[in-house]
Write a protein that holds these residues in place. Structure first.
Motif, short mmCIF file in Angstrom:
data_model
loop_
_atom_site.label_atom_id
_atom_site.label_comp_id
_atom_site.label_asym_id
_atom_site.label_seq_id
_atom_site.Cartn_x
_atom_site.Cartn_y
_atom_site.Cartn_z
N ALA A 1 0.72 -1.47 -0.16
CA ALA A 1 -0.16 0.09 -0.06
C ALA A 1 0.94 1.32 -0.36
N LYS A 2 1.99 1.22 0.59
CA LYS A 2 3.44 2.15 0.46
C LYS A 2 3.79 2.56 -0.54
N VAL A 3 3.48 1.80 -1.25
CA VAL A 3 4.99 1.93 -3.01
C VAL A 3 3.59 1.83 -4.06
N ASP A 4 4.34 2.53 -5.17
CA ASP A 4 2.97 2.73 -6.40
C ASP A 4 3.26 1.10 -7.40
N ASP A 5 2.49 0.40 -7.78
CA ASP A 5 3.28 -0.34 -9.08
C ASP A 5 4.31 -0.05 -9.71
N GLU A 6 3.59 1.09 -10.35
CA GLU A 6 4.96 1.69 -10.82
C GLU A 6 6.90 1.66 -10.79
N LEU A 7 6.59 1.75 -9.09
CA LEU A 7 7.49 2.00 -8.61
C LEU A 7 7.81 0.27 -8.56
N CYS A 8 7.90 0.05 -7.98
CA CYS A 8 7.82 -1.51 -7.80
C CYS A 8 8.46 -2.65 -9.26
N ARG A 9 7.67 -1.69 -10.63
CA ARG A 9 8.01 -2.74 -11.97
C ARG A 9 9.82 -1.82 -12.16
N ARG A 10 9.53 -0.78 -11.55
CA ARG A 10 11.07 0.02 -11.79
C ARG A 10 11.54 -0.96 -11.31
N ALA A 11 11.76 -1.05 -9.95
CA ALA A 11 12.80 -1.46 -8.91
C ALA A 11 13.29 -3.07 -9.73
N ALA A 12 12.26 -3.56 -10.43
CA ALA A 12 12.72 -4.85 -10.49
C ALA A 12 13.29 -5.46 -12.25
N GLU A 13 12.87 -3.76 -12.83
CA GLU A 13 13.60 -3.68 -14.32
C GLU A 13 15.05 -3.51 -13.84
N ALA A 14 15.02 -3.30 -13.25
CA ALA A 14 16.90 -2.28 -12.32
C ALA A 14 17.93 -3.39 -12.26
N ALA A 15 16.59 -4.02 -11.06
CA ALA A 15 17.70 -5.21 -10.52
C ALA A 15 17.58 -5.72 -11.59
N LYS A 16 17.14 -6.81 -12.29
CA LYS A 16 17.52 -7.32 -13.98
C LYS A 16 18.30 -7.36 -14.93
N ARG A 17 18.48 -5.36 -14.84
CA ARG A 17 19.42 -5.06 -15.86
C ARG A 17 20.60 -4.85 -15.11
N ARG A 18 20.60 -5.28 -13.59
CA ARG A 18 22.48 -5.45 -12.65
C ARG A 18 22.32 -6.20 -12.31
N PHE A 19 21.92 -7.63 -12.99
CA PHE A 19 22.15 -8.99 -12.62
C PHE A 19 23.05 -9.25 -14.49
N TYR A 20 21.89 -9.45 -15.00
CA TYR A 20 21.87 -9.13 -16.19
C TYR A 20 23.22 -8.52 -17.58
N GLY A 21 23.60 -7.58 -16.88
CA GLY A 21 24.24 -6.86 -17.21
C GLY A 21 23.21 -5.54 -18.17
N ASP A 22 24.49 -5.20 -19.89
CA ASP A 22 24.25 -5.29 -20.85
C ASP A 22 24.17 -5.57 -21.85
N ARG A 23 23.91 -7.64 -21.77
CA ARG A 23 23.89 -8.30 -22.32
C ARG A 23 22.46 -7.90 -23.53
N PRO A 24 23.17 -8.52 -24.82
CA PRO A 24 21.87 -8.09 -25.31
C PRO A 24 21.02 -8.63 -25.54
N GLU A 25 19.20 -8.99 -25.98
CA GLU A 25 18.18 -9.65 -25.47
C GLU A 25 18.61 -11.12 -26.88
N GLN A 26 18.23 -12.53 -26.74
CA GLN A 26 19.24 -13.02 -27.45
C GLN A 26 17.10 -13.00 -28.25
N LYS A 27 17.10 -13.01 -29.36
CA LYS A 27 15.90 -13.76 -29.85
C LYS A 27 15.79 -15.28 -29.86
N PRO A 28 14.25 -16.12 -29.83
CA PRO A 28 14.61 -17.54 -29.79
C PRO A 28 14.34 -17.88 -31.34
N ARG A 29 15.28 -19.00 -31.84
CA ARG A 29 15.04 -19.50 -32.88
C ARG A 29 13.98 -20.55 -33.33
#
Length: 75
Positions: free
Chosen positions: A47-75
């Motif tokens: 209730a104290k946190v906006d959904d958009e902020l939670c999404r941004r934090a999740a995306e930031a954590a993902k970027r920190r974990f995976y780094g700047d690797r380009p996304e691979q397209k499925p074959r």
């Protein structure tokens, strides 16, 4: 009198806007402690946190974990 009331209403509505959304994914990516804090709040007290902020934090954590690797397209 009406102008004063209109001005007060506008000031009140401006103050009610979300203040946390100024944190971008890039800014969060550079601050891992803030990511952890937001994720904790999202998990414990949603209730104290906006959904958009939670999404941004999740995306930031993902970027920190995976780094700047380009996304691979499925074959």
């Amino acid at each position: 009198m009406n102008k004063v009331m209109l001005l007060m209403l506008a000031a009140t509505l401006t103050a009610c806007g979300p203040s946390q959304l100024s944190e971008t994914v890039d800014a969060l990516t550079a601050n891992p402690d803030r990511i952890k804090e937001i994720q904790r709040l999202c998990k414990e007290d949603r209730a104290k946190v906006d959904d958009e902020l939670c999404r941004r934090a999740a995306e930031a954590a993902k970027r920190r974990f995976y780094g700047d690797r380009p996304e691979q397209k499925p074959r």
